[in-house]
Write a protein that holds these residues in place. Structure first.
Motif, PDB file in Angstrom:
ATOM      1  N   UNK C 255       0.837  -1.210   0.000  1.00 38.41           N
ATOM      2  CA  UNK C 255       0.000   0.000   0.000  1.00 38.41           C
ATOM      3  C   UNK C 255       0.859   1.242   0.000  1.00 38.41           C
ATOM      4  N   UNK C 256       1.833   1.214   0.940  1.00 39.12           N
ATOM      5  CA  UNK C 256       2.713   2.362   1.083  1.00 39.12           C
ATOM      6  C   UNK C 256       3.482   2.637  -0.197  1.00 39.12           C
ATOM      7  N   UNK C 257       4.013   1.549  -0.779  1.00 37.45           N
ATOM      8  CA  UNK C 257       4.779   1.737  -2.003  1.00 37.45           C
ATOM      9  C   UNK C 257       3.891   2.352  -3.065  1.00 37.45           C
ATOM     10  N   UNK C 258       2.669   1.863  -3.132  1.00 33.58           N
ATOM     11  CA  UNK C 258       1.736   2.388  -4.127  1.00 33.58           C
ATOM     12  C   UNK C 258       1.511   3.872  -3.922  1.00 33.58           C
ATOM     13  N   UNK C 259       1.212   4.177  -2.636  1.00 29.00           N
ATOM     14  CA  UNK C 259       0.965   5.581  -2.318  1.00 29.00           C
ATOM     15  C   UNK C 259       2.174   6.430  -2.638  1.00 29.00           C
ATOM     16  N   UNK C 260       3.327   5.948  -2.169  1.00 30.75           N
ATOM     17  CA  UNK C 260       4.542   6.714  -2.402  1.00 30.75           C
ATOM     18  C   UNK C 260       4.762   6.911  -3.885  1.00 30.75           C
ATOM     19  N   UNK C 261       4.522   5.845  -4.634  1.00 30.35           N
ATOM     20  CA  UNK C 261       4.720   5.976  -6.078  1.00 30.35           C
ATOM     21  C   UNK C 261       3.787   7.011  -6.670  1.00 30.35           C
ATOM     22  N   UNK C 262       2.554   6.968  -6.214  1.00 32.60           N
ATOM     23  CA  UNK C 262       1.602   7.942  -6.747  1.00 32.60           C
ATOM     24  C   UNK C 262       2.039   9.360  -6.435  1.00 32.60           C
ATOM     25  N   UNK C 263       2.431   9.531  -5.143  1.00 28.64           N
ATOM     26  CA  UNK C 263       2.853  10.872  -4.746  1.00 28.64           C
ATOM     27  C   UNK C 263       4.115  11.279  -5.507  1.00 28.64           C
ATOM     28  N   UNK C 264       5.042  10.328  -5.606  1.00 27.22           N
ATOM     29  CA  UNK C 264       6.268  10.641  -6.333  1.00 27.22           C
ATOM     30  C   UNK C 264       5.937  11.011  -7.762  1.00 27.22           C
ATOM     31  N   UNK C 265       5.028  10.254  -8.345  1.00 30.45           N
ATOM     32  CA  UNK C 265       4.609  10.576  -9.715  1.00 30.45           C
ATOM     33  C   UNK C 265       4.106  11.997  -9.809  1.00 30.45           C
ATOM     34  N   UNK C 266       3.194  12.314  -8.879  1.00 26.73           N
ATOM     35  CA  UNK C 266       2.619  13.646  -8.861  1.00 26.73           C
ATOM     36  C   UNK C 266       3.703  14.702  -8.761  1.00 26.73           C
ATOM     37  N   UNK C 267       4.553  14.485  -7.748  1.00 30.27           N
ATOM     38  CA  UNK C 267       5.581  15.485  -7.528  1.00 30.27           C
ATOM     39  C   UNK C 267       6.527  15.584  -8.718  1.00 30.27           C
ATOM     40  N   UNK C 268       6.862  14.410  -9.258  1.00 30.99           N
ATOM     41  CA  UNK C 268       7.803  14.451 -10.372  1.00 30.99           C
ATOM     42  C   UNK C 268       7.189  15.090 -11.592  1.00 30.99           C
ATOM     43  N   UNK C 269       5.885  14.952 -11.741  1.00 35.12           N
ATOM     44  CA  UNK C 269       5.262  15.544 -12.917  1.00 35.12           C
ATOM     45  C   UNK C 269       4.803  16.969 -12.690  1.00 35.12           C
TER      46      UNK C 269
END
Lengths: 176, 140, 739
Positions: C255-269
């Motif tokens: 779950x955490x990895x998913x969330x982190x990935x989503x947030x990272x995606x957001x931030x990176x984009x």
């Protein structure tokens, strides 16, 4: 570069240039007066100051006297823009004019001054209006710098003189 | 509506400041030209807000601030006005308890923002919106 | 088993040795004492023998000896020699051996001489001596025999004893000990089920140490068993819990990895740089991709102040100091004010970056970096455009000033060398020129011709330098030459030409004259000409020229329309070929024609708006993508014909008709009777528009009506020819007398 020109170079680059820039941006942005052109920085032997000249001193690790002189018409325009929408009331227009000259100088120099030597703060004295046109003569160790700004309404002259000790308050050269 | 004490040695600034404050709907209690006068007037009138110029002849703004903070136990609301962009001086003032600072040249907006930070009820810069004219021009 | 044997052997051996040693010792001691006593006794006895002999037998012996009874003497000696220890007896008479018995010893004897005295008649007569030899040898031999027998006995005793002892110990102790040892050794954690059972009778009332120990071992075993069982249960539980935990952790991690990935995606984009750091100012591991674009690769652990300020230590110090101050400040308002002192825009790696600072709840700092280089460049561009605009506006609004200044300067450039008067010193000349430059500078400055002003200023300074250098007129001349004055205005004029057209620059050849004045002049000439018949031809020419001054050619008036159409079509996203007005060049129309010609703008507008279709439309209709608009005029006899045509979609007759009816201009029946062209003429009716939507270009229906109005004023007529999808033509015919 010998020492003198080194010092002038420092003054020029780190102190004068920011002030010059600020004069231009202040006039253009705050007063909507375009500066068509700016002269180069010269070091003439003598400078004849305009009637409406304001003097500010700096203290701290850099000691200078900086003056900003305004042509009459230009100064009136500054007053007009500055006081736009405000009711001057029963204040003396001349007093207000002088106050504005001081204030503009104070704002420009205050905004632009920055210490190139170390990060200690440079303090600027409250501005002083010089009523009679003065002539500055270059003498021995004092260093002059002189810049003119040309606008539609007239000119502004910026001078920087240092070191401070050589002058009294009214810019009469102190006898050695 | 706040009661404001305007402290500045420059006549022009005092006139302008009064103008802005009036337009923002506040009342100018008194004016002072230098530090000592400011302290005196503060003691007398206890204004809601003080605008204090930093560089003034005689006692300067920071010293006056210090005393006013002592008198009021750091509760006085003081906004420092300065032309000098050097942050060391401003920081000192902030550490002493100044609740805002404005860099000259002053504008109504800057004043409004600073007042709004101290008195949230007067704060409305978040509500700047585009009007119809702006919309027309933006999407041309 | 083996070990048990060896260790038990050791033990028994020890046991044996101990017992053996001690008992041997004691026994020997005892025996020693006994033997000693016996020996002493025997010695005593032996010694006693002499005494006995002396006491008991000596008299008799003496008597016997007196009586010279050898046999009796012998007999007595025989009985004497039987006395213990007596080994040799000898009766000595005057030192000569009389009778002996036994064997004379040569060594190891004790001798004693006893006097053989006989009491005869009250006198003691010494008859001789009895020589006794006592031998202890026998005693010694006896003793030795005793010793030997004791030893042997002891040996046997101990041997037996040992065996018995061994047996007993083994039976009672060793055996069990070995068993216990085996048992304990064989303690397997999993095999505690068998208790220790010793091979002996367990009499509950008479428990000995071995029993105690075995019981203790069994107790221990029990406890261990219980403990182990407990432990096993606990372990099982633990295992289960562990599994559950691991599952939970796994799920949480995903779950955490998913969330982190989503947030990272957001931030990176987000195209903004987000990074955080603690008091040490070293960048944290997580930051968005944009940070690398702005600050460089591999930011993890790098000092943020170095990246921002590139080694300027005083700026770095202030930054760090201020950040820490803001962090330490409890009051949030003050804290945010202090943060506002930090630079909000910086130039990093030649990019303009705006920075937002925040303090996070866990005493960390966060920075949000945004690349505003584009914005800044745009601002600069806008600024420059504004200045150019200012220049254009001031030139246009002050055009007289512009032309005058330009002309004056051009003259000055040509005559510049004339100012170098050889009669004057170079300084004087230079000053004159300097003043001129200064004046021109001011004039150009008012027109916002920045580039020209800049150059002039440059020249001015060079002149000033020249004055100081005290060179001569020749050098001054060379200096002026080097300025290339004539081209000083080029840059600014180029911009003017681009914006206002080349013509604008050259137009100053024209003079502006008040029209009233021309009319006055014209009238005067007409009057004069009518008075003077001789100069008829010339008068005509003069009048013509005057007319030419006043009037402009039709070409000229219509010439704005092609450009207008182009611009219009561009804004409507349509395309037309550029076109020119075709018709006689020098053809002039009278003033009163001007309003009509001005009104033609509506016709052109209509063509662009309603006539010419969009590219797609035209392609669909298999027409040329780019439309065509024509405009030409012809003068025939008394009529001026102006034709404006397009190859657009033509008039829509149906909607035309319905609109006519709808606007109640004509009833339906009447409409049916009208011809096509009559119907088409209705478009000139005021308030008529087949266009439902009013665009800002047309649609109000006013345009063509005003054309009609003007046309009527000139007594002209118009004919509309339109074919659906082919185009529309407007043919205007105006009566015009020959000049």
């Amino acid at each position: 570069m010998n020492d003198e020109s080194k010092v002038i170079h420092t003054y020029t680059k780190d102190i004068l240039h920011p002030i010059i820039k600020r004069v231009k941006t202040y006039l253009e942005e705050e007063m909507n007066i375009d500066v068509f052109n700016t002269s180069d920085i010269t070091c003439p032997k003598n400078i004849h100051l305009k009637k409406n000249t304001v003097m500010i001193g700096t203290s701290g690790s850099i000691k200078l006297i900086i003056t900003l002189g305004f042509d009459e018409v230009l100064l009136n325009k500054l007053v007009e823009v500055f006081m736009e929408g405000e009711d001057i009331g029963d204040c003396d227009i001349e007093e207000v004019t002088n106050s504005i000259a001081c204030e503009v100088t104070n704002t420009i120099i205050g905004n632009a001054i920055d210490n190139p030597v170390d990060s200690s703060d440079i303090y600027i004295t409250p501005p002083v209006l010089i009523y009679e046109a003065k002539t500055l003569n270059k003498y021995k160790d004092s260093k002059f710098a002189f810049v003119t700004f040309i606008t539609k309404y007239g000119e502004i002259e910026l001078t920087a003189v240092g070191p401070k000790e050589q002058f009294e308050n009214e810019l009469e050269f102190k006898d050695q | 509506m706040l009661n404001v004490l305007v402290v500045d040695d420059s006549l022009a600034i005092r006139i302008k400041m009064k103008g802005f404050l009036k337009k923002l709907g506040h009342d100018i209690v008194r004016e002072a030209k230098e530090g000592k006068e400011a302290i005196q007037l503060y003691k007398e009138y206890a204004p809601d807000l003080i605008t204090m110029d930093i560089s003034m002849p005689g006692m300067n703004g920071v010293d006056a601030l210090k005393e006013i903070m002592e008198i009021s136990n750091r509760e006085a609301n003081v906004i420092m006005i300065t032309a000098n962009g050097q942050d060391g001086i401003v920081k000192d003032a902030l550490k002493l308890g100044a609740k805002g600072y404005i860099l000259k040249p002053i504008s109504k907006e800057k004043l409004q923002d600073s007042i709004g930070q101290i008195f949230p009820e007067y704060f409305c810069s978040d509500n700047v919106l585009l009007d119809d004219n702006d919309l027309d021009d933006i999407f041309v | 088993m083996e070990l048990g044997n060896i260790s038990s052997k050791r033990l028994t051996l020890k046991l044996i040795i101990y017992i053996f040693t001690f008992s041997v010792f004691f026994t020997l001691l005892q025996s020693g004492i006994d033997l000693k006593q016996e020996y002493d006794n025997k010695i005593k006895e032996i010694n006693n023998s002499v005494k006995i002999i002396e006491d008991n037998y000596l008299l008799k012996l003496s008597l016997t000896f007196w009586s010279m009874d050898n046999t009796a003497l012998q007999l007595e000696l025989n009985s004497l020699i039987k006395l213990p220890g007596v080994a040799y007896l000898e009766v000595l008479e005057e030192e000569k051996s009389y009778i002996t018995i036994g064997e004379r010893l040569t060594h190891d004897f004790k001798e004693k001489y006893l006097n053989l005295n006989y009491n005869h008649m009250n006198s003691v007569v010494n008859m001789g001596k009895l020589y006794i030899q006592l031998s202890y040898t026998k005693v010694e031999e006896d003793i030795i025999a005793d010793i030997i027998s004791i030893i042997i006995k002891e040996f046997i005793k101990y041997f037996a004893l040992t065996l018995i002892l061994l047996f007993v110990v083994h039976q009672l102790i060793m055996r069990h000990l070995i068993h216990m040892a085996e048992f304990v050794r064989g303690f397997q954690v999993r095999n505690l089920n068998d208790p220790l059972i010793l091979d002996k009778k367990l009499n509950k009332k008479k428990l000995d140490v071995i029993d105690d120990v075995s019981m203790a071992i069994n107790q221990m075993r029990n406890k261990l068993l219980v403990f182990i069982n407990q432990k096993e249960e606990v372990q099982k539980e633990l295992k289960e819990l562990n599994q559950t935990l691991e599952q939970k952790v796994k799920k949480r991690t995903t779950d955490l990895t998913l969330k982190t990935n989503r947030i990272t995606d957001l931030l990176n984009n987000a195209a903004q740089g987000f990074l955080s750091f603690e008091k040490d100012f070293l960048v944290d591991d997580e930051y968005s991709v944009e940070c690398e674009n702005l600050l460089g690769k591999d930011l993890k652990g790098k000092d943020i102040t170095n990246l921002l300020f590139d080694g300027k230590s005083d700026k770095i110090d202030f930054f760090k100091e201020t950040m820490i101050d803001a962090l330490n400040e409890e009051n949030t308002l003050t804290s945010s004010l202090i943060l506002s002192l930090l630079p909000s825009e910086l130039i990093i790696n030649k990019r303009a970056v705006s920075i937002d600072y925040k303090i996070l709840s866990n005493n960390k700092f966060m920075m949000i970096l945004t690349n505003i280089t584009d914005k800044k460049k745009l601002q600069i561009k806008i600024k420059r455009e504004q200045l150019i605009l200012k220049m254009i506006v001031s030139i246009v609004s002050d055009s007289v000033q512009f032309y005058e200044t330009k002309q004056n300067f051009e003259e000055f450039c040509q005559d510049s060398l004339l100012y170098i008067n050889s009669k004057n010193t170079s300084a004087v000349n230079a000053n004159t020129i300097h003043a001129l430059f200064h004046t021109f500078k001011g004039l150009f400055a008012q027109l916002y011709m920045r580039d020209t002003v800049k150059r002039l200023h440059d020249f001015e300074s060079k002149i000033t330098d020249f004055i100081e250098s005290k060179k001569d007129n020749n050098d001054l001349k060379n200096l002026i030459d080097s300025f290339d004055l004539i081209n000083s205005m080029n840059e600014d004029l180029k911009i003017v030409a681009q914006t206002l057209g080349e013509k604008f620059l050259t137009e100053h050849n024209h003079i502006k004259i008040d029209e009233a004045l021309i009319n006055k002049l014209e009238n005067k000439i007409v009057l004069f000409c009518s008075l003077d018949n001789k100069q008829n031809e010339e008068c005509k020419e003069i009048l013509n020229d005057i007319k030419k001054i006043k009037n402009k050619s039709l070409q000229y008036y219509l010439s704005i329309y092609p450009k207008l159409c182009q611009q219009l079509c561009l804004s409507l996203n349509k395309s037309i070929y550029p076109f020119e007005i075709s018709g006689e060049r020098g053809f002039f129309v009278p003033d009163n024609f001007k309003p009509f010609i001005n009104s033609l703008i509506h016709v052109f507008r209509n063509s662009c708006d309603h006539g010419i279709e969009t590219k797609e439309c035209r392609l669909a209709l298999q027409k040329d993508e780019i439309g065509t608009i024509h405009c030409d005029f012809k003068k025939t006899k008394d009529t001026l014909t102006i034709v404006i045509s397009d190859d657009g979609k033509g008039l829509d007759m149906t909607s035309l008709k319905s609109k006519i009816v709808r606007n109640s201009l004509v009833s339906q029946e009447k409409l049916n009777k009208l011809s096509t062209s009559e119907i088409q003429n209705y478009i000139f009716d005021s308030n008529f528009s087949t266009n439902e939507n009013i665009t800002h270009i047309s649609g109000r229906g006013v345009g063509l009506a005003s054309v009609k109005t003007e046309l009527d004023k000139l007594n002209g007529i118009v004919e509309v020819k339109s074919e659906v999808n082919k185009g529309t033509s407007f043919i205007f015919m105006l009566p015009m007398k020959n000049n």
